[in-house]
Scaffold this active site. Structure first.
Site, PDB file in Angstrom:
ATOM      1  N   SER A   1       0.851  -1.188   0.000  1.00  0.00           N
ATOM      2  CA  SER A   1       0.000   0.000   0.000  1.00  0.00           C
ATOM      3  C   SER A   1       0.885   1.235   0.000  1.00  0.00           C
ATOM      4  O   SER A   1       1.682   1.438   0.918  1.00  0.00           O
ATOM      5  CB  SER A   1      -0.883   0.010   1.251  1.00  0.00           C
ATOM      6  OG  SER A   1      -1.420   1.308   1.427  1.00  0.00           O
TER       7      SER A   1
ATOM      8  N   HIS B   1      -1.510  -1.568  -4.100  1.00  0.00           N
ATOM      9  CA  HIS B   1      -2.754  -1.171  -3.445  1.00  0.00           C
ATOM     10  C   HIS B   1      -2.794   0.358  -3.324  1.00  0.00           C
ATOM     11  O   HIS B   1      -1.874   0.975  -2.783  1.00  0.00           O
ATOM     12  CB  HIS B   1      -2.804  -1.819  -2.060  1.00  0.00           C
ATOM     13  CG  HIS B   1      -4.071  -1.597  -1.309  1.00  0.00           C
ATOM     14  ND1 HIS B   1      -5.205  -2.377  -1.496  1.00  0.00           N
ATOM     15  CD2 HIS B   1      -4.403  -0.695  -0.350  1.00  0.00           C
ATOM     16  CE1 HIS B   1      -6.162  -1.966  -0.679  1.00  0.00           C
ATOM     17  NE2 HIS B   1      -5.706  -0.937   0.024  1.00  0.00           N
TER      18      HIS B   1
ATOM     19  N   ASP C   1      -4.932   3.517  -1.914  1.00  0.00           N
ATOM     20  CA  ASP C   1      -5.970   3.904  -0.961  1.00  0.00           C
ATOM     21  C   ASP C   1      -6.516   5.286  -1.279  1.00  0.00           C
ATOM     22  O   ASP C   1      -5.811   6.284  -1.159  1.00  0.00           O
ATOM     23  CB  ASP C   1      -5.390   3.918   0.459  1.00  0.00           C
ATOM     24  CG  ASP C   1      -5.180   2.513   0.992  1.00  0.00           C
ATOM     25  OD1 ASP C   1      -6.130   1.717   0.956  1.00  0.00           O
ATOM     26  OD2 ASP C   1      -4.060   2.226   1.458  1.00  0.00           O
TER      27      ASP C   1
ATOM     28  N   MET D   1      -9.100   8.110  -0.172  1.00  0.00           N
ATOM     29  CA  MET D   1      -9.897   8.543   0.987  1.00  0.00           C
ATOM     30  C   MET D   1     -10.397   9.964   0.756  1.00  0.00           C
ATOM     31  O   MET D   1      -9.680  10.787   0.189  1.00  0.00           O
ATOM     32  CB  MET D   1      -9.037   8.519   2.250  1.00  0.00           C
ATOM     33  CG  MET D   1      -8.392   7.179   2.538  1.00  0.00           C
ATOM     34  SD  MET D   1      -7.540   7.228   4.129  1.00  0.00           S
ATOM     35  CE  MET D   1      -6.667   5.656   4.074  1.00  0.00           C
TER      36      MET D   1
ATOM     37  N   HIS E   1      -8.700   0.920  -3.704  1.00  0.00           N
ATOM     38  CA  HIS E   1      -9.569   0.766  -2.544  1.00  0.00           C
ATOM     39  C   HIS E   1     -10.255   2.101  -2.276  1.00  0.00           C
ATOM     40  O   HIS E   1      -9.628   3.048  -1.791  1.00  0.00           O
ATOM     41  CB  HIS E   1      -8.678   0.331  -1.359  1.00  0.00           C
ATOM     42  CG  HIS E   1      -9.409   0.157  -0.072  1.00  0.00           C
ATOM     43  ND1 HIS E   1      -8.751  -0.023   1.145  1.00  0.00           N
ATOM     44  CD2 HIS E   1     -10.731   0.111   0.220  1.00  0.00           C
ATOM     45  CE1 HIS E   1      -9.632  -0.161   2.106  1.00  0.00           C
ATOM     46  NE2 HIS E   1     -10.844  -0.082   1.576  1.00  0.00           N
TER      47      HIS E   1
ATOM     48  N   MET F   1     -12.311   4.413  -0.282  1.00  0.00           N
ATOM     49  CA  MET F   1     -12.895   4.718   1.034  1.00  0.00           C
ATOM     50  C   MET F   1     -13.527   6.100   0.918  1.00  0.00           C
ATOM     51  O   MET F   1     -13.048   7.091   1.479  1.00  0.00           O
ATOM     52  CB  MET F   1     -11.801   4.680   2.106  1.00  0.00           C
ATOM     53  CG  MET F   1     -11.355   3.262   2.429  1.00  0.00           C
ATOM     54  SD  MET F   1      -9.767   3.203   3.282  1.00  0.00           S
ATOM     55  CE  MET F   1      -8.684   3.304   1.875  1.00  0.00           C
TER      56      MET F   1
ATOM     57  N   MET G   1     -11.344  -5.528   6.050  1.00  0.00           N
ATOM     58  CA  MET G   1     -10.511  -4.555   6.761  1.00  0.00           C
ATOM     59  C   MET G   1     -10.160  -5.103   8.145  1.00  0.00           C
ATOM     60  O   MET G   1     -11.039  -5.520   8.901  1.00  0.00           O
ATOM     61  CB  MET G   1     -11.276  -3.232   6.944  1.00  0.00           C
ATOM     62  CG  MET G   1     -11.435  -2.386   5.695  1.00  0.00           C
ATOM     63  SD  MET G   1      -9.892  -1.884   4.904  1.00  0.00           S
ATOM     64  CE  MET G   1      -9.042  -1.011   6.209  1.00  0.00           C
TER      65      MET G   1
ATOM     66  N   GLY H   1      -2.778   4.318   7.973  1.00  0.00           N
ATOM     67  CA  GLY H   1      -1.839   3.210   8.041  1.00  0.00           C
ATOM     68  C   GLY H   1      -1.246   3.133   9.446  1.00  0.00           C
ATOM     69  O   GLY H   1      -1.491   3.989  10.296  1.00  0.00           O
TER      70      GLY H   1
ATOM     71  N   ASP I   1      -6.569  -6.147   4.916  1.00  0.00           N
ATOM     72  CA  ASP I   1      -5.947  -4.824   4.828  1.00  0.00           C
ATOM     73  C   ASP I   1      -5.869  -4.189   6.210  1.00  0.00           C
ATOM     74  O   ASP I   1      -6.897  -3.853   6.805  1.00  0.00           O
ATOM     75  CB  ASP I   1      -6.793  -3.962   3.876  1.00  0.00           C
ATOM     76  CG  ASP I   1      -6.187  -2.609   3.606  1.00  0.00           C
ATOM     77  OD1 ASP I   1      -5.077  -2.312   4.092  1.00  0.00           O
ATOM     78  OD2 ASP I   1      -6.836  -1.824   2.882  1.00  0.00           O
TER      79      ASP I   1
ATOM     80  N   GLY J   1      -2.480  -3.527   9.318  1.00  0.00           N
ATOM     81  CA  GLY J   1      -1.710  -4.120  10.420  1.00  0.00           C
ATOM     82  C   GLY J   1      -1.070  -5.453  10.094  1.00  0.00           C
ATOM     83  O   GLY J   1      -0.769  -6.236  10.996  1.00  0.00           O
TER      84      GLY J   1
HETATM   85  C1  DX5 Z   1      -6.093   1.871   5.834  1.00  0.00           C
HETATM   86  C2  DX5 Z   1      -5.728   1.458   4.435  1.00  0.00           C
HETATM   87  C3  DX5 Z   1      -4.619   0.475   4.355  1.00  0.00           C
HETATM   88  C4  DX5 Z   1      -3.302   0.923   4.941  1.00  0.00           C
HETATM   89  C5  DX5 Z   1      -2.607  -0.284   5.506  1.00  0.00           C
HETATM   90  O1  DX5 Z   1      -7.326   2.505   5.841  1.00  0.00           O
HETATM   91  O2  DX5 Z   1      -6.846   0.898   3.767  1.00  0.00           O
HETATM   92  O3  DX5 Z   1      -4.434   0.024   3.016  1.00  0.00           O
HETATM   93  O4  DX5 Z   1      -2.465   1.550   4.014  1.00  0.00           O
HETATM   94  O5  DX5 Z   1      -1.460   0.164   6.129  1.00  0.00           O
HETATM   95  P1  DX5 Z   1      -0.720  -0.687   7.267  1.00  0.00           P
HETATM   96  O6  DX5 Z   1      -0.151  -1.903   6.612  1.00  0.00           O
HETATM   97  O7  DX5 Z   1       0.332   0.268   7.733  1.00  0.00           O
HETATM   98  O8  DX5 Z   1      -1.730  -1.014   8.318  1.00  0.00           O
HETATM   99 ZN    ZN Z   2      -6.534  -0.097   1.761  1.00  0.00          ZN
END
Ligand code: DX5
Ligand code: ZN
Length: 222
Positions: free
Chosen positions: A12, A36, A38, A40, A69, A71, A140, A147, A178, A180
């Site tokens: 990501s 990936h 993201d 937002m 993705h 969001m 999720m 992140g 997705d 952690g």
């Molecule tokens: C969070 C995102 C993830 C994020 C994951 O809302 O959808 O894709 O980048 O990042 P890590 O791996 O640091 O949790």
């Molecule tokens: Zn994501």
């Protein structure tokens, strides 16, 4: 079944250096077929990231599978734009749609693979009605928005519930997880039924992101 599926890691870029995205992607390309992205909107989630122009620019420098993705509160308004920008998979959140079927149809009509995602606070059964129509389910494992958060342990049961339901209806869709993900939990999520691991901080926060991917992959498939 999960043991025999091919497993991929989708780095990501949220955790990458945004001033040098092309170079960051170049570092991981040799070991990552997926990327990936993201998106937002500061409304569905309390953060703002990238939009259509960034996906379009990255498309010019990467031949990876773009896993976008969304969001955002109004995904219907943007599906066509992200498709045109070069997304391969477009994933929408079940919570953001009055009619998820029409969003999945719109993604397919644009010639793209359709994914449905679910927030950790939403009962997992909420995606079941749509599973026959998807190419990917994104579970999720943190609250969407940022992140670097800790993996929510109950996510493994949710992954396994989705995989069981997909098997029941004979849909070999990707199950993605997705949030952690790192070396310590990669094999747990794969055993639960995930076969696409989205990883941000544990890749781009590492000194050698490509090596980090190799190591997470080794754990995931061990
Ligand atoms: C969070 C995102 C993830 C994020 C994951 O809302 O959808 O894709 O980048 O990042 P890590 O791996 O640091 O949790
Ligand atoms: Zn994501």
């Amino acid at each position: 079944m999960s043991q025999t599926m091919s497993v991929n890691i989708a780095p990501s870029i949220l955790a990458a250096d945004f001033s040098a995205l092309g170079a960051e992607i170049g570092r991981i390309r040799p070991v990552a077929d997926f990327l990936h992205l993201d998106v937002m909107d500061g409304h569905y989630v309390p953060n703002i990231t990238i939009g259509v122009p960034v996906v379009e620019s990255l498309r010019k420098v990467s031949d990876q599978v773009f896993d976008v993705h969304l969001m955002i509160s109004n995904p219907m308004d943007f599906i066509d734009s992200f498709a045109l920008a070069g997304a391969d998979y477009i994933t929408v959140h079940v919570e953001t749609l009055d009619d998820p079927f029409s969003a999945l149809r719109r993604i397919h009509n644009a010639g793209k693979k359709a994914g449905i995602s679910i927030h950790p606070d939403t009962p997992i059964e909420a995606v079941y009605p749509y599973l026959a129509e998807v190419d990917l389910v994104l579970v999720m494992s943190v609250r969407p928005g940022f992140g670097g958060q800790a993996f929510i342990p109950q996510s493994c049961d949710r992954i396994s519930a989705v995989r069981t339901e997909l098997i029941r209806i004979n849909n070999p869709a990707i199950v993605s997880v997705d949030g952690g993900i790192h070396k310590g939990n990669a094999s747990d999520v794969v055993r639960a039924g995930a076969n696409l691991l989205v990883v941000g901080s544990a890749v781009f926060g590492a000194e050698d992101p490509a090596q980090a991917i190799r190591e997470i992959m080794a754990c995931a498939t061990s």
